[in-house]
Motif scaffolding. Sequence first.
Motif, PDB file in Angstrom:
ATOM      1  N   ASP A 179      -5.752  35.170  32.135  1.00 56.51           N
ATOM      2  CA  ASP A 179      -7.285  35.924  32.300  1.00 56.51           C
ATOM      3  C   ASP A 179      -8.198  35.122  32.092  1.00 56.51           C
ATOM      4  O   ASP A 179      -8.109  33.888  31.905  1.00 56.51           O
ATOM      5  CB  ASP A 179      -6.526  36.769  31.479  1.00 56.51           C
ATOM      6  CG  ASP A 179      -6.384  36.164  30.151  1.00 56.51           C
ATOM      7  OD1 ASP A 179      -7.906  36.114  29.653  1.00 56.51           O
ATOM      8  OD2 ASP A 179      -5.447  35.586  29.387  1.00 56.51           O
ATOM      9  N   ALA A 180      -9.037  36.036  32.438  1.00 54.86           N
ATOM     10  CA  ALA A 180     -10.511  35.356  32.067  1.00 54.86           C
ATOM     11  C   ALA A 180     -11.244  34.737  31.313  1.00 54.86           C
ATOM     12  O   ALA A 180     -11.811  33.944  30.942  1.00 54.86           O
ATOM     13  CB  ALA A 180     -11.061  36.837  32.447  1.00 54.86           C
ATOM     14  N   VAL A 181     -10.385  35.625  29.601  1.00 55.82           N
ATOM     15  CA  VAL A 181     -10.689  35.488  28.705  1.00 55.82           C
ATOM     16  C   VAL A 181     -10.302  34.230  28.093  1.00 55.82           C
ATOM     17  O   VAL A 181     -11.491  33.447  27.594  1.00 55.82           O
ATOM     18  CB  VAL A 181     -10.361  36.557  27.444  1.00 55.82           C
ATOM     19  CG1 VAL A 181     -10.445  36.536  26.315  1.00 55.82           C
ATOM     20  CG2 VAL A 181     -10.541  38.042  28.316  1.00 55.82           C
ATOM     21  N   ALA A 182      -9.245  33.829  28.396  1.00 53.90           N
ATOM     22  CA  ALA A 182      -8.393  32.461  28.197  1.00 53.90           C
ATOM     23  C   ALA A 182      -9.144  31.481  29.384  1.00 53.90           C
ATOM     24  O   ALA A 182      -9.316  30.392  28.391  1.00 53.90           O
ATOM     25  CB  ALA A 182      -7.097  32.475  28.578  1.00 53.90           C
ATOM     26  N   TYR A 183     -10.028  31.191  30.285  1.00 57.23           N
ATOM     27  CA  TYR A 183     -10.497  30.682  30.768  1.00 57.23           C
ATOM     28  C   TYR A 183     -11.610  30.214  29.945  1.00 57.23           C
ATOM     29  O   TYR A 183     -12.157  29.050  30.168  1.00 57.23           O
ATOM     30  CB  TYR A 183     -10.103  30.751  32.123  1.00 57.23           C
ATOM     31  CG  TYR A 183     -11.074  30.698  32.999  1.00 57.23           C
ATOM     32  CD1 TYR A 183     -11.498  29.136  33.206  1.00 57.23           C
ATOM     33  CD2 TYR A 183     -12.478  31.206  33.593  1.00 57.23           C
ATOM     34  CE1 TYR A 183     -11.715  28.258  34.748  1.00 57.23           C
ATOM     35  CE2 TYR A 183     -13.895  30.430  34.328  1.00 57.23           C
ATOM     36  CZ  TYR A 183     -13.330  29.281  34.460  1.00 57.23           C
ATOM     37  OH  TYR A 183     -13.851  28.583  35.364  1.00 57.23           O
ATOM     38  N   LEU A 184     -12.620  31.825  29.791  1.00 59.96           N
ATOM     39  CA  LEU A 184     -13.625  31.229  29.849  1.00 59.96           C
ATOM     40  C   LEU A 184     -14.129  30.794  27.856  1.00 59.96           C
ATOM     41  O   LEU A 184     -14.644  29.455  27.482  1.00 59.96           O
ATOM     42  CB  LEU A 184     -14.474  32.643  29.030  1.00 59.96           C
ATOM     43  CG  LEU A 184     -15.438  32.905  28.724  1.00 59.96           C
ATOM     44  CD1 LEU A 184     -16.783  31.726  29.990  1.00 59.96           C
ATOM     45  CD2 LEU A 184     -16.656  34.373  28.428  1.00 59.96           C
ATOM     46  N   SER A 185     -12.626  30.559  27.455  1.00 62.70           N
ATOM     47  CA  SER A 185     -12.204  30.872  26.089  1.00 62.70           C
ATOM     48  C   SER A 185     -12.292  29.294  26.365  1.00 62.70           C
ATOM     49  O   SER A 185     -13.504  28.467  25.327  1.00 62.70           O
ATOM     50  CB  SER A 185     -11.203  30.792  25.166  1.00 62.70           C
ATOM     51  OG  SER A 185     -11.698  32.142  25.115  1.00 62.70           O
ATOM     52  N   ARG A 186     -11.495  28.632  26.645  1.00 60.69           N
ATOM     53  CA  ARG A 186     -11.678  26.742  27.357  1.00 60.69           C
ATOM     54  C   ARG A 186     -12.988  25.974  27.446  1.00 60.69           C
ATOM     55  O   ARG A 186     -13.137  24.907  27.711  1.00 60.69           O
ATOM     56  CB  ARG A 186     -10.596  26.860  28.217  1.00 60.69           C
ATOM     57  CG  ARG A 186     -10.245  25.216  28.450  1.00 60.69           C
ATOM     58  CD  ARG A 186      -9.029  25.008  29.721  1.00 60.69           C
ATOM     59  NE  ARG A 186      -8.775  25.703  30.243  1.00 60.69           N
ATOM     60  CZ  ARG A 186      -9.650  25.428  32.062  1.00 60.69           C
ATOM     61  NH1 ARG A 186     -10.096  24.063  31.662  1.00 60.69           N
ATOM     62  NH2 ARG A 186      -9.468  26.091  32.955  1.00 60.69           N
ATOM     63  N   ARG A 187     -13.604  27.607  28.387  1.00 60.12           N
ATOM     64  CA  ARG A 187     -15.163  26.490  28.976  1.00 60.12           C
ATOM     65  C   ARG A 187     -15.865  26.320  27.952  1.00 60.12           C
ATOM     66  O   ARG A 187     -16.832  25.666  27.873  1.00 60.12           O
ATOM     67  CB  ARG A 187     -15.340  27.712  30.457  1.00 60.12           C
ATOM     68  CG  ARG A 187     -14.184  28.037  31.410  1.00 60.12           C
ATOM     69  CD  ARG A 187     -14.994  26.672  32.070  1.00 60.12           C
ATOM     70  NE  ARG A 187     -16.520  26.619  33.002  1.00 60.12           N
ATOM     71  CZ  ARG A 187     -16.815  25.221  33.628  1.00 60.12           C
ATOM     72  NH1 ARG A 187     -15.931  24.653  33.575  1.00 60.12           N
ATOM     73  NH2 ARG A 187     -18.355  25.662  33.686  1.00 60.12           N
ATOM     74  N   LEU A 188     -16.333  27.352  27.127  1.00 64.39           N
ATOM     75  CA  LEU A 188     -16.462  27.784  26.267  1.00 64.39           C
ATOM     76  C   LEU A 188     -16.751  25.968  25.255  1.00 64.39           C
ATOM     77  O   LEU A 188     -17.968  25.990  24.629  1.00 64.39           O
ATOM     78  CB  LEU A 188     -16.765  28.759  26.083  1.00 64.39           C
ATOM     79  CG  LEU A 188     -17.816  29.800  26.602  1.00 64.39           C
ATOM     80  CD1 LEU A 188     -17.646  31.000  25.679  1.00 64.39           C
ATOM     81  CD2 LEU A 188     -18.999  29.366  27.429  1.00 64.39           C
ATOM     82  N   SER A 189     -15.257  26.101  24.980  1.00 63.67           N
ATOM     83  CA  SER A 189     -14.793  25.524  23.420  1.00 63.67           C
ATOM     84  C   SER A 189     -14.581  24.243  23.947  1.00 63.67           C
ATOM     85  O   SER A 189     -14.722  23.408  23.330  1.00 63.67           O
ATOM     86  CB  SER A 189     -13.594  25.665  23.298  1.00 63.67           C
ATOM     87  OG  SER A 189     -12.272  26.368  24.103  1.00 63.67           O
ATOM     88  N   SER A 190     -15.307  23.537  25.508  1.00 63.45           N
ATOM     89  CA  SER A 190     -14.708  22.098  25.234  1.00 63.45           C
ATOM     90  C   SER A 190     -15.425  21.444  26.485  1.00 63.45           C
ATOM     91  O   SER A 190     -16.090  20.886  26.665  1.00 63.45           O
ATOM     92  CB  SER A 190     -13.094  21.817  25.449  1.00 63.45           C
ATOM     93  OG  SER A 190     -12.504  22.310  26.236  1.00 63.45           O
ATOM     94  N   GLU A 191     -15.262  22.086  27.589  1.00 60.43           N
ATOM     95  CA  GLU A 191     -15.443  21.581  28.920  1.00 60.43           C
ATOM     96  C   GLU A 191     -16.825  21.883  29.148  1.00 60.43           C
ATOM     97  O   GLU A 191     -17.525  20.432  30.183  1.00 60.43           O
ATOM     98  CB  GLU A 191     -15.233  22.169  30.287  1.00 60.43           C
ATOM     99  CG  GLU A 191     -13.328  22.301  30.150  1.00 60.43           C
ATOM    100  CD  GLU A 191     -12.848  22.463  31.162  1.00 60.43           C
ATOM    101  OE1 GLU A 191     -13.886  23.041  32.436  1.00 60.43           O
ATOM    102  OE2 GLU A 191     -11.506  22.785  31.188  1.00 60.43           O
TER     103      GLU A 191
END
Length: 321
Positions: free
Chosen positions: A221-233
């Motif tokens: 989902d969008a929230v999980a994807y965005l969380s990963r992007r904001l937290s590390s990548e």
Amino acid sequence: MSETSARLLRLLSLLQTHRAWSGAELASKLEVTARTVRRDIERLRGLGYPVQALQGTAGYRLGAGASMPPLLLDDEEAVAVAVGLRTSSGGTVTGIEDASLRALAKLEQVLPSRLRHRLSTLQQSMVRVAAEAPRVPSETLLAIAEACRRHERLRFDYTDHTGRTSVRDAEPDSLVNVSRHWYLVAWDVDRADWRSFRVDRLRPRIPTGPRFTPRPLPDGDAVAYLSRRLSSESWLWRTVVTLHGPATEIAERLWPGTGVLEPVDDVTCLLHLGADSPASLAWMITALDTDFTVTGPPELVTALRRLSDRCRNAVDAPDAD
């Protein structure tokens, strides 16, 4: 007449809280005959309420009309709407401040005295902390949301964090609000990959492009994807830390956007996170209040040792209690 008016209000309240009602259900709730229900439905239609008859089920539902008729709100709903309007008048979306205050004034004017007192008490007790956050025009959010809903390509001018501008062509999927920032999660057509964009840095180009078939989102989902992007990548400094505790327990102490947890077994998990400096990484890890193991990068190890020395010196100082 007063009895009929009261029954109409009760009928309207039922229609507004349920997707569909059968005529028999409404008659039972109102303790009247099915014929009376039909007459009352016609009265509501005459007042401008778009009550739709359901085909084949002898039922009714309240549809959308050309104009918005009055709504019936219970006590909790009225207070919730009033607080929401008060909050939105000073939020991160521009262009709705005056409309929010006008709607709030209309609502407060018709609130019963008991609710006005509760709302006044709540507002007097609320302390709003001003925080710097980018403001986003409401028309920009509406344009993006409409493109997401209609599955239409969106072209927009975008300015990245370095100040470089470009024209992007994307298939928009979702709008996500995180920590007072709005993000668009979309498939970048030119880069053939998923991307997240700060909405305050983009300006949509109208009209939108052709329709597209939605793609499966990464991470589910969008929230999980965005969380990963904001937290590390998206950060310069990144690491993966082994936490000595179950992911289900540690997740309760993890702030949104801090990092992404990956369960390993019943007693350990991995934390993927990023930050703008090794010192920030060290603070984020130690703030979780759990044992952990770090293997790198070397700069993070050094930052943790410095933090450890600083804490040890603070409690071992001669004048410390």
